[in-house]
Scaffold this motif. Structure first.
Motif, PDB file in Angstrom:
ATOM      1  N   GLU A  48       2.092   1.872   2.719  1.00 47.95           N
ATOM      2  CA  GLU A  48       2.664   1.244   3.905  1.00 47.95           C
ATOM      3  C   GLU A  48       2.621  -0.273   3.822  1.00 47.95           C
ATOM      4  OE1 GLU A  48       0.751   2.829   7.380  1.00 47.95           O
ATOM      5  OE2 GLU A  48       1.071   4.923   6.790  1.00 47.95           O
ATOM      6  N   GLY A  49       3.454  -0.895   4.655  1.00 44.57           N
ATOM      7  CA  GLY A  49       3.502  -2.346   4.785  1.00 44.57           C
ATOM      8  C   GLY A  49       3.879  -2.691   6.209  1.00 44.57           C
ATOM      9  N   PHE A  50       3.897  -3.968   6.526  1.00 44.87           N
ATOM     10  CA  PHE A  50       4.203  -4.384   7.901  1.00 44.87           C
ATOM     11  C   PHE A  50       5.679  -4.147   8.217  1.00 44.87           C
ATOM     12  CE2 PHE A  50       5.307  -7.536  11.185  1.00 44.87           C
ATOM     13  CZ  PHE A  50       4.400  -7.142  12.168  1.00 44.87           C
ATOM     14  N   GLU A  51       5.922  -3.275   9.216  1.00 44.58           N
ATOM     15  CA  GLU A  51       7.268  -2.927   9.683  1.00 44.58           C
ATOM     16  C   GLU A  51       8.161  -2.459   8.526  1.00 44.58           C
ATOM     17  OE1 GLU A  51       8.458  -6.403  11.992  1.00 44.58           O
ATOM     18  OE2 GLU A  51       7.691  -5.435  13.806  1.00 44.58           O
ATOM     19  N   LEU A  52       7.573  -1.701   7.614  1.00 43.31           N
ATOM     20  CA  LEU A  52       8.308  -1.103   6.495  1.00 43.31           C
ATOM     21  C   LEU A  52       8.168   0.417   6.566  1.00 43.31           C
ATOM     22  CD1 LEU A  52       7.167  -3.425   3.549  1.00 43.31           C
ATOM     23  CD2 LEU A  52       9.419  -3.398   4.630  1.00 43.31           C
ATOM     24  N   GLY A  74       5.816  -6.115  -0.555  1.00 41.46           N
ATOM     25  CA  GLY A  74       5.540  -6.007   0.871  1.00 41.46           C
ATOM     26  C   GLY A  74       4.612  -4.858   1.232  1.00 41.46           C
ATOM     27  N   TYR A  75       4.410  -3.930   0.304  1.00 45.02           N
ATOM     28  CA  TYR A  75       3.530  -2.789   0.578  1.00 45.02           C
ATOM     29  C   TYR A  75       2.110  -3.139   0.156  1.00 45.02           C
ATOM     30  CZ  TYR A  75       7.546   0.137   1.671  1.00 45.02           C
ATOM     31  OH  TYR A  75       8.660   0.670   2.269  1.00 45.02           O
ATOM     32  N   GLY A  89      -7.921   4.448   5.519  1.00 42.74           N
ATOM     33  CA  GLY A  89      -7.048   3.748   4.586  1.00 42.74           C
ATOM     34  C   GLY A  89      -7.709   2.546   3.949  1.00 42.74           C
ATOM     35  N   PHE A  90      -6.897   1.782   3.268  1.00 44.33           N
ATOM     36  CA  PHE A  90      -7.367   0.566   2.597  1.00 44.33           C
ATOM     37  C   PHE A  90      -6.193  -0.401   2.493  1.00 44.33           C
ATOM     38  CE2 PHE A  90      -7.904  -2.037  -1.222  1.00 44.33           C
ATOM     39  CZ  PHE A  90      -9.122  -2.620  -0.946  1.00 44.33           C
ATOM     40  N   GLN A  91      -6.504  -1.676   2.653  1.00 43.70           N
ATOM     41  CA  GLN A  91      -5.466  -2.708   2.591  1.00 43.70           C
ATOM     42  C   GLN A  91      -5.929  -3.893   1.756  1.00 43.70           C
ATOM     43  OE1 GLN A  91      -4.528  -5.718   5.851  1.00 43.70           O
ATOM     44  NE2 GLN A  91      -2.828  -4.286   6.137  1.00 43.70           N
ATOM     45  N   ASN A  92      -5.030  -4.410   0.945  1.00 44.44           N
ATOM     46  CA  ASN A  92      -5.279  -5.661   0.231  1.00 44.44           C
ATOM     47  C   ASN A  92      -3.945  -6.371   0.073  1.00 44.44           C
ATOM     48  OD1 ASN A  92      -5.716  -7.690  -1.844  1.00 44.44           O
ATOM     49  ND2 ASN A  92      -7.656  -6.658  -2.258  1.00 44.44           N
ATOM     50  N   ASN A  93      -3.856  -7.562   0.632  1.00 35.76           N
ATOM     51  CA  ASN A  93      -2.592  -8.300   0.613  1.00 35.76           C
ATOM     52  C   ASN A  93      -2.249  -8.851  -0.770  1.00 35.76           C
ATOM     53  OD1 ASN A  93      -2.143  -7.978   3.400  1.00 35.76           O
ATOM     54  ND2 ASN A  93      -3.515  -9.675   3.855  1.00 35.76           N
ATOM     55  N   ASN A  94      -3.244  -8.963  -1.641  1.00 38.11           N
ATOM     56  CA  ASN A  94      -3.002  -9.520  -2.966  1.00 38.11           C
ATOM     57  C   ASN A  94      -2.663  -8.440  -3.984  1.00 38.11           C
ATOM     58  OD1 ASN A  94      -3.606 -12.165  -2.056  1.00 38.11           O
ATOM     59  ND2 ASN A  94      -5.784 -11.724  -2.226  1.00 38.11           N
ATOM     60  N   GLN A  95      -3.541  -7.454  -4.128  1.00 38.42           N
ATOM     61  CA  GLN A  95      -3.304  -6.394  -5.107  1.00 38.42           C
ATOM     62  C   GLN A  95      -4.162  -5.183  -4.776  1.00 38.42           C
ATOM     63  OE1 GLN A  95      -4.060  -7.518  -9.159  1.00 38.42           O
ATOM     64  NE2 GLN A  95      -3.234  -5.629 -10.004  1.00 38.42           N
ATOM     65  N   LEU A  96      -3.543  -4.021  -4.708  1.00 41.55           N
ATOM     66  CA  LEU A  96      -4.278  -2.787  -4.479  1.00 41.55           C
ATOM     67  C   LEU A  96      -5.002  -2.376  -5.757  1.00 41.55           C
ATOM     68  CD1 LEU A  96      -1.583  -0.825  -2.426  1.00 41.55           C
ATOM     69  CD2 LEU A  96      -3.796  -1.639  -1.571  1.00 41.55           C
ATOM     70  N   PRO A  97      -6.147  -1.707  -5.636  1.00 37.87           N
ATOM     71  CA  PRO A  97      -6.898  -1.302  -6.835  1.00 37.87           C
ATOM     72  C   PRO A  97      -6.170  -0.201  -7.610  1.00 37.87           C
ATOM     73  CG  PRO A  97      -7.860  -0.323  -4.891  1.00 37.87           C
ATOM     74  CD  PRO A  97      -6.816  -1.284  -4.398  1.00 37.87           C
ATOM     75  N   LYS A  98      -6.553   0.008  -8.857  1.00 41.29           N
ATOM     76  CA  LYS A  98      -5.933   1.056  -9.667  1.00 41.29           C
ATOM     77  C   LYS A  98      -6.416   2.440  -9.258  1.00 41.29           C
ATOM     78  CE  LYS A  98      -5.149  -1.863 -13.728  1.00 41.29           C
ATOM     79  NZ  LYS A  98      -5.427  -2.052 -15.185  1.00 41.29           N
ATOM     80  N   GLU A  99      -7.640   2.507  -8.716  1.00 42.29           N
ATOM     81  CA  GLU A  99      -8.186   3.762  -8.221  1.00 42.29           C
ATOM     82  C   GLU A  99      -8.839   3.525  -6.865  1.00 42.29           C
ATOM     83  OE1 GLU A  99     -10.772   5.893 -10.764  1.00 42.29           O
ATOM     84  OE2 GLU A  99      -9.291   6.166 -12.371  1.00 42.29           O
ATOM     85  N   LEU A 100      -8.729   4.525  -5.987  1.00 43.64           N
ATOM     86  CA  LEU A 100      -9.273   4.407  -4.644  1.00 43.64           C
ATOM     87  C   LEU A 100      -9.824   5.765  -4.216  1.00 43.64           C
ATOM     88  CD1 LEU A 100      -9.564   2.611  -2.066  1.00 43.64           C
ATOM     89  CD2 LEU A 100      -7.313   3.452  -1.378  1.00 43.64           C
ATOM     90  N   LYS A 101     -11.061   5.806  -3.770  1.00 45.84           N
ATOM     91  CA  LYS A 101     -11.637   7.045  -3.266  1.00 45.84           C
ATOM     92  C   LYS A 101     -11.914   6.899  -1.778  1.00 45.84           C
ATOM     93  CE  LYS A 101     -15.948   8.413  -4.027  1.00 45.84           C
ATOM     94  NZ  LYS A 101     -17.153   8.959  -4.694  1.00 45.84           N
TER      95      LYS A 101
END
Length: 387
Positions: A48-52, A74-75, A89-101
């Protein structure tokens, strides 16, 4: 002709299978039940992203993870939705991690490892409400007028709501019978206490019902709470209403509800959960208006007697006025950037490891808890590897 077609079909099928095997995820998301540690394979995981528009993840049945092969511009957010569990959930405006638990809990037993007593294992989230305050205190009456005027000017579909006053109407308690609106105008000096003539939520997480309790209940302590007029939830991340409020320089707070009172430190809450659900259904309680898990006074009239397998009486405890110190019904979690950024300055005394939380988006809601949880675990992992 049939032979050639069979060969062509076999080649095409092999090509498709090979193409699927060559798919390289840019992010893998593992979901598990927080209690049983079992894999959750039937959740809806989205990007997800803002208004996307949200993008749904694929699921690898063999390797048991959800995944995306690309992250469009934007996501910045991964969300997990499930009927049996809490949203997370999880959010990072710069870069999402390669793995997420992500560990998911039963929606009535949400827990985060960074919480300590008296709230650990004892709260649920309230996605229907947020609290706001002006950066510079204007006084109670002026603050209320300013909030209402801002809502009108921005044409926001939200309104002030006073959960204690709403519950008081449902229960028919003899408190504040002269109060005809959630946040009425009051003629009290700023250094005076708000007496029992009014029922307000206070920033300390309690109400003004019992003025003899030990907590600050002056006009500056009154907590302004908002809900969406249609009764829907605020978004965990990327909420446009929260973003607009922050752009108007409001402080925004997410709300969690405490399930414990002064008598229930060792209760597993199963009985309370059933009674709470029964009460809300019977009274058609609007979750966006009241604290839908409110230990309040609802059990005061009739202490519940149950008989267990061994025929022993069980009395459902309740918080009696003037007998126990009043624990907060709710807790405010600040979405302030500075507070978020400096939550975990170090993880060890001899060899401190600095790991700051990236500055969150202006549209952050209850997702602040998810970020706390993620970086808390990350700091723990870093500390463990350093030792």
């Amino acid at each position: 002709m049939g032979k050639h077609f069979s060969i062509f079909y076999f080649i095409l099928l092999s090509t498709c299978i090979s193409a699927q095997e060559m798919v390289t995820p840019v992010i893998k998301i593992y979901l598990e039940d927080a209690k049983t540690k079992q894999n959750i394979s039937d959740s809806k995981v989205t990007l997800e992203g803002f208004e996307l528009p949200s993008i749904r993840a694929n699921y690898d049945k063999k390797k048991k993870y959800y995944y995306f092969t690309k992250i469009p511009s934007g996501y910045n957010t991964i969300m997990a939705y499930h009927k049996k569990y809490n949203e997370k959930g999880f959010q990072n405006n710069n870069q999402l991690p390669k793995e997420l638990k992500l560990q998911l809990y039963n929606s009535l037993n949400v827990c985060y490892d960074f919480e300590t007593e008296p709230f650990k294992n004892s709260y649920i989230e309230d996605p229907y409400k947020i609290s706001i305050s002006t950066v510079n205190y204007l006084g109670y009456n002026s603050s209320k007028d300013f909030i209402n005027q801002t809502i009108k000017d921005l044409k926001l579909e939200i309104e002030l709501v006073n959960p204690y006053w709403e519950m008081n109407k449902i229960e028919g308690n003899p408190f504040s019978t002269s109060q005809n609106e959630s946040y009425p105008k009051i003629n009290i000096k700023e250094n005076q206490e708000v007496k029992g003539d009014f029922i307000f939520p206070l920033v300390g997480g309690v109400s003004t019902i019992f003025p003899d309790r030990v907590y600050s209940n002056k006009p500056k302590d009154i907590c302004f709470i908002l809900r969406k007029i249609d009764g829907s939830k605020f978004k965990r991340f990327n909420d446009p209403i929260i973003k607009k409020l922050k752009q108007q320089k409001f402080e925004v707070y997410s709300i969690i509800l405490n399930k414990k009172n002064g008598t229930e430190f060792k209760t597993d809450f199963k009985i309370r959960d059933r009674q709470n659900k029964k009460f809300n259904l019977k009274n058609k309680a609007d979750s966006s208006k009241v604290f839908f898990y409110d230990y309040g006074l609802r059990n005061k009239r009739k202490p519940l007697r149950l008989f267990n397998f061994f025929k022993k009486d069980y009395y459902l405890p309740f918080d009696e006025p003037n007998k126990y110190p009043q624990l907060p019904t709710f807790v405010l979690i600040s979405n302030g950037k500075d507070e978020t950024y400096n939550l975990f300055p170090e993880t060890g005394k001899e060899n401190p490891v600095i790991h700051k939380i990236p500055i969150p988006d202006d549209a952050l809601g209850l997702g602040i808890l998810d970020l706390y949880d993620y970086y808390s675990q990350l700091s723990t992992d870093i500390k463990g590897s350093a030792n």
